[in-house]
Design a protein around this motif. Structure first.
Motif, short mmCIF file in Angstrom:
data_model
loop_
_atom_site.label_atom_id
_atom_site.label_comp_id
_atom_site.label_asym_id
_atom_site.label_seq_id
_atom_site.Cartn_x
_atom_site.Cartn_y
_atom_site.Cartn_z
N MET A 14 0.79 -1.25 0.00
CA MET A 14 0.00 0.00 0.00
C MET A 14 0.81 1.29 0.00
SD MET A 14 -3.28 -0.17 2.34
CE MET A 14 -3.11 -1.66 3.30
N MET A 15 1.13 1.75 -1.18
CA MET A 15 1.97 2.95 -1.26
C MET A 15 1.37 3.92 -2.25
SD MET A 15 5.92 3.06 -2.35
CE MET A 15 5.42 2.73 -4.03
N GLU A 16 1.31 5.17 -1.87
CA GLU A 16 0.78 6.16 -2.78
C GLU A 16 1.80 6.45 -3.87
OE1 GLU A 16 -0.06 9.88 -0.96
OE2 GLU A 16 -0.74 10.80 -2.84
N LEU A 17 1.32 6.61 -5.09
CA LEU A 17 2.19 7.06 -6.18
C LEU A 17 1.84 8.53 -6.42
CD1 LEU A 17 1.90 4.01 -8.59
CD2 LEU A 17 3.88 4.65 -7.25
N PRO A 18 2.58 9.44 -5.80
CA PRO A 18 2.21 10.85 -5.91
C PRO A 18 2.42 11.36 -7.33
CG PRO A 18 4.34 10.63 -4.85
CD PRO A 18 3.84 9.24 -5.08
N PRO A 19 1.71 12.43 -7.70
CA PRO A 19 1.93 12.98 -9.04
C PRO A 19 3.36 13.48 -9.16
CG PRO A 19 0.25 14.23 -7.83
CD PRO A 19 0.71 13.16 -6.93
N TYR A 20 3.89 13.42 -10.39
CA TYR A 20 5.23 13.91 -10.59
C TYR A 20 5.27 15.41 -10.35
CZ TYR A 20 6.61 9.51 -12.72
OH TYR A 20 6.90 8.20 -12.95
N ARG A 21 6.28 15.84 -9.64
CA ARG A 21 6.42 17.28 -9.43
C ARG A 21 7.85 17.67 -9.66
NH1 ARG A 21 2.99 16.58 -4.08
NH2 ARG A 21 0.93 16.44 -5.06
N LEU A 22 8.04 18.91 -10.11
CA LEU A 22 9.40 19.40 -10.29
C LEU A 22 10.01 19.60 -8.90
CD1 LEU A 22 10.22 19.79 -13.18
CD2 LEU A 22 10.21 22.24 -12.83
N PRO A 23 11.14 18.96 -8.62
CA PRO A 23 11.71 19.10 -7.28
C PRO A 23 12.01 20.57 -6.99
CG PRO A 23 12.92 17.47 -8.55
CD PRO A 23 12.00 18.14 -9.50
N SER A 24 11.70 21.00 -5.81
CA SER A 24 11.97 22.40 -5.48
C SER A 24 13.40 22.53 -4.99
CB SER A 24 10.98 22.88 -4.41
OG SER A 24 11.65 23.16 -3.20
N VAL A 25 14.08 23.52 -5.51
CA VAL A 25 15.49 23.72 -5.15
C VAL A 25 15.62 23.95 -3.65
CG1 VAL A 25 17.48 25.22 -5.44
CG2 VAL A 25 16.08 24.64 -7.40
N ALA A 26 14.68 24.71 -3.10
CA ALA A 26 14.75 24.99 -1.67
C ALA A 26 14.63 23.72 -0.85
CB ALA A 26 13.63 25.97 -1.30
N ASN A 27 13.66 22.90 -1.18
CA ASN A 27 13.47 21.65 -0.43
C ASN A 27 14.68 20.74 -0.53
OD1 ASN A 27 11.02 22.36 0.43
ND2 ASN A 27 9.86 20.92 -0.81
#
Lengths: 76, 669
Positions: B459-472
């Motif tokens: 049971m694992m969520e497959l989150p939508p692809y997101r552009l990694p944030s430089v800050a994070n």
């Protein structure tokens, strides 16, 4: 029929979730409650786990876990 | 902002609440995983963050300062582990749950900010509604709001707010939109809260049927609310994420892409990192030399140069690799790809008794097992997690490479196999394969014996692809690298000093000052010192035990030193062979010394078989105090790290024995 046996890319609705399974509650909390619309998007290269779309998000789960969920195919 | 304060003071006078605003507020940030909690936390606290451990457990606590207004002291903001529901399963979730419902002795939040992903409203509101029922002042931060707008989701924020009974503030971390409104909302919520009301949450200890009924009820309520407040364009078409997934999780393309990603990561860690690593090694070597040259000879100088500087250098030299490793892990996690990797690999991992989520931690362990083992926290089942931790050190970490390099350069250089492949490459690949093979077997055995247990849900969520944030990503790297330096660094430094002491005492008597000695004489004297030291005596003492593996007492000294940190065998061998302390794996003088080293009976010490035996020993033995320290921390006991060192030592010994004796039987020398 159960979630692990329905064909790909076919809309379905959750009918019930197996009571005796410990993870049944967990699946329900993730949104797989009776009445929720669900669709199997694909399975992993070796057949397991499967990727399922529930409402607005995607969940991966193993076929053995998906067996706990009884679904009914939608008419369309 | 003073208008707010006036309102607050007015409320205070009317006597409806008890919170003293002159002391900092404690605010907990809760929400689903992947909902943008970390982005929000980073955005509100900037660099004023601190990572620690919740005492007694291995979950990280992240706290920071959030300036609500200029007049008030900054609030303590706590980034809780993500959870889907107050009915927690993993340790992470239990910690979050306990803090939120007020069960934790350490942290009692004055208010809650719950992060709700606007693109995934229904499921996110499940937790949010549970949290509202707890009764603390609460504000909903509606994240991914810009994505929702772009995806043509029209959310009536005011209507949602009145339906839920709490303020709802749209928040876009990237643009910093919503931070001030959020601060205002939190202050207002705290000021207007009636702390007399003891709402409590639905009991988390209810029986199963009751909870199931509640779950169904809750979802139907949420559906109603969302139907009333959200207008969605009917979106049956595929989103961008889904289209990417067609390729990324494709039956053939998927694993291929994964392989490419792995090759890229390895390439970076093992070749791009080389330049900065050599640079750092050079700097510390030069520093040590400078100290030795400019300070009077004596114990303290030696401690400084050979113990402390060498020790610190030994840790910092790994920084480029650790940095790159965490860079890749963060980017892969933030973008959402990590979940796909676990999805693709789960079936394979399961046949070895492991969990799909073990894939990334094990992959990371190829650079260094310390961050790899830290990454196993995402595995919920304690037994699966333990199994992963136990085999992580078998992934040939980067510290083993200098040892392989030295052996190959000294004994196997120049030879070719199959015409174009150098023996060196074949051997290194072989060592990696050996490590993986043994890991798989040990994992299977563990899961069928002492770590046997029911398979936990995937049971694992497959989150939508997101552009990694430089800050994070920047934040994550900075924090994790800092933790590595602190944890591994203190251990390696302590051990370096200890080893220095073992090799420095008892002091050999000196007849002349070292200024008159040539560098060879100085090296010889150092070698003499080491041979007669406690370390040397131990080397002689264990020689009978390691002779069947093909090792002599000098290698014995190196082995003992290497149990603290593998790479120290190189410098130890250099000292023992009189080559001098600032040699590296590529040093020609060390290689020459190795090639010409002889046993008492005149035969060569270092034959190809001996070199192979040593390499295999290094593949399988746990020679890293930092790993032991981390496993101790992550398992909360000494049982498991000691077990790990023990069984790996046995494995290494037996494998070396088979290699050496078997090879001799077959006629190799």
């Amino acid at each position: 029929m159960t979630l692990d046996t329905i064909p790909r890319n076919t809309n379905a609705r959750v009918v019930s979730v197996e009571a005796s399974e410990a993870h049944g509650l967990r699946l329900m909390e993730m949104g797989l409650v009776p009445g929720a619309s669900v669709r199997v998007v694909r399975s992993a290269p070796l057949g397991d786990p499967i990727q399922v779309r529930i409402r607005n998000y995607h969940l991966a789960l193993r076929r053995v876990e998906a067996q706990a969920i009884t679904v009914a195919l939608c008419a369309e | 902002m003073s208008a707010i304060l006036e309102t607050l003071t007015a409320e205070k006078l009317s006597g409806s609440r008890e919170v003293d605003l002159s002391r900092p507020l404690t605010i907990a940030v809760a929400g689903n995983p992947n909902a943008g909690k970390t982005s929000l936390f980073n955005s509100l606290t900037g660099l004023r963050q601190k990572v620690a451990n919740y005492p007694g457990v291995t979950v990280e606590s992240k706290t920071g300062f959030w300036t609500l207004t200029d007049e008030l002291p900054p609030a303590h903001l706590i980034d809780l582990p993500g959870l889907y529901s107050l009915d927690a399963t993993s340790i992470d979730e239990q910690i979050a749950r306990d803090i939120l419902v007020g069960r934790s002795q350490l942290v009692k939040p004055d208010a809650i900010v719950v992060v709700v992903d606007a693109t995934n409203l229904v499921r996110n509101l499940y937790l949010a509604t549970q949290l509202i029922e707890i009764g603390l002042p609460l504000v909903v931060a509606l994240t991914m709001f810009d994505l929702a707008e772009r995806g043509q989701l029209k959310i009536d924020v005011d209507k949602l707010s009145s339906a839920l009974g709490v303020p709802v503030v749209p928040f876009v971390a990237k643009q910093g939109r919503g931070a001030r409104e959020l601060a205002q909302a939190v202050l207002t919520a705290v000021a207007q809260h009636d702390f007399g009301l003891d709402a409590g949450s639905e009991s988390v200890d209810q029986a199963n049927p009751q909870r199931r009924a509640n779950t169904i009820r809750r979802y139907s309520l949420i559906e109603q609310i969302v139907n009333d407040t959200v207008q969605a364009q009917d979106d049956e078409g595929r989103s961008v994420s889904e289209r990417i997934d067609v390729v990324v999780t494709h039956r053939f393309a998927g694993p291929l892409i994964l392989l490419l990603v792995m090759i890229l990561v390895f390439q970076a860690i093992f070749s791009w990192a080389n330049l900065p690593m050599n640079l750092i090694a050079h700097v510390f070597g030069a520093l040590g030399n400078a100290v030795r040259a400019n300070l009077p000879e004596g114990i303290l100088t030696s401690l400084l140069a050979d113990g402390i500087i060498a020790g610190v250098g030994g840790v910092l030299v790994f920084l480029p690799q650790i940095f790159l490793l965490f860079l890749f892990i963060s980017v892969l996690e933030d973008s959402g790809y990590m979940a796909r990797a676990a999805f693709l690999m789960d079936r394979v991992m399961r046949s070895f008794g492991l969990h799909g989520k073990a894939f990334m931690p094990l992959l990371s362990s190829f650079a260094c097992a310390v961050p790899g083992i830290m990454a196993t926290r995402t595995i919920e089942n304690p037994k699966d997690r333990l199994a992963t931790i136990m085999i992580a050190p078998f992934m040939s970490c980067s510290a083993r490479l200098p040892v392989y390099t030295l052996m190959i350069a000294a004994i196997f250089s120049g030879q070719k196999v199959v015409g174009f492949l150098s023996v060196g490459v074949v051997i290194i690949l072989g060592m990696y394969a050996l490590g993986i093979a043994v890991a798989v077997i040990v994992s299977w055995i563990l899961k069928h014996t002492i770590l046997k247990g029911p398979a936990t849900p995937f049971m694992m969520e497959l989150p939508p692809y997101r552009l990694p944030s430089v800050a994070n990503v920047g934040h994550a790297i900075f924090q994790r690298v800092g933790l590595f330096v602190k944890r591994a660094g203190t251990v390696i430094l302590a051990i370096s000093i200890l080893l220095w002491a073992l090799a420095a005492f008892p002091r050999a008597t000196t007849n002349s000052s070292s200024e008159n000695l040539t560098s060879e004489q100085a090296a010889a004297r150092t070698g003499e010192q080491v041979r007669n030291s406690y370390a040397g005596r131990v080397g002689h003492f264990i020689e009978p035990a390691i002779a069947p593996l093909g090792f002599d007492w000098r290698i014995g000294i190196g082995l003992i030193a290497s149990f603290a940190a593998r790479e120290t065998i190189i410098s130890t061998l250099s000292i023992v062979y009189n080559v001098g302390a600032d040699s590296s794996a590529k040093s020609t003088s060390l290689i020459d010394a190795i090639r010409s080293a002889k046993r008492p009976d005149g035969s060569l010490v270092w034959t190809p078989l001996v070199a192979l035996s040593l390499m295999i020993f290094f593949v399988l033995a746990c020679q890293c105090m930092s790993t032991v320290a981390i496993v101790r921390r992550e398992t909360n006991s000494w049982r498991w790290p000691l077990f790990m060192v023990g069984y790996m030592l046995v494995l290494a010994y037996v494998a070396s024995l088979i290699t050496y004796q078997g090879g001799r039987l077959l006629g190799f020398t």
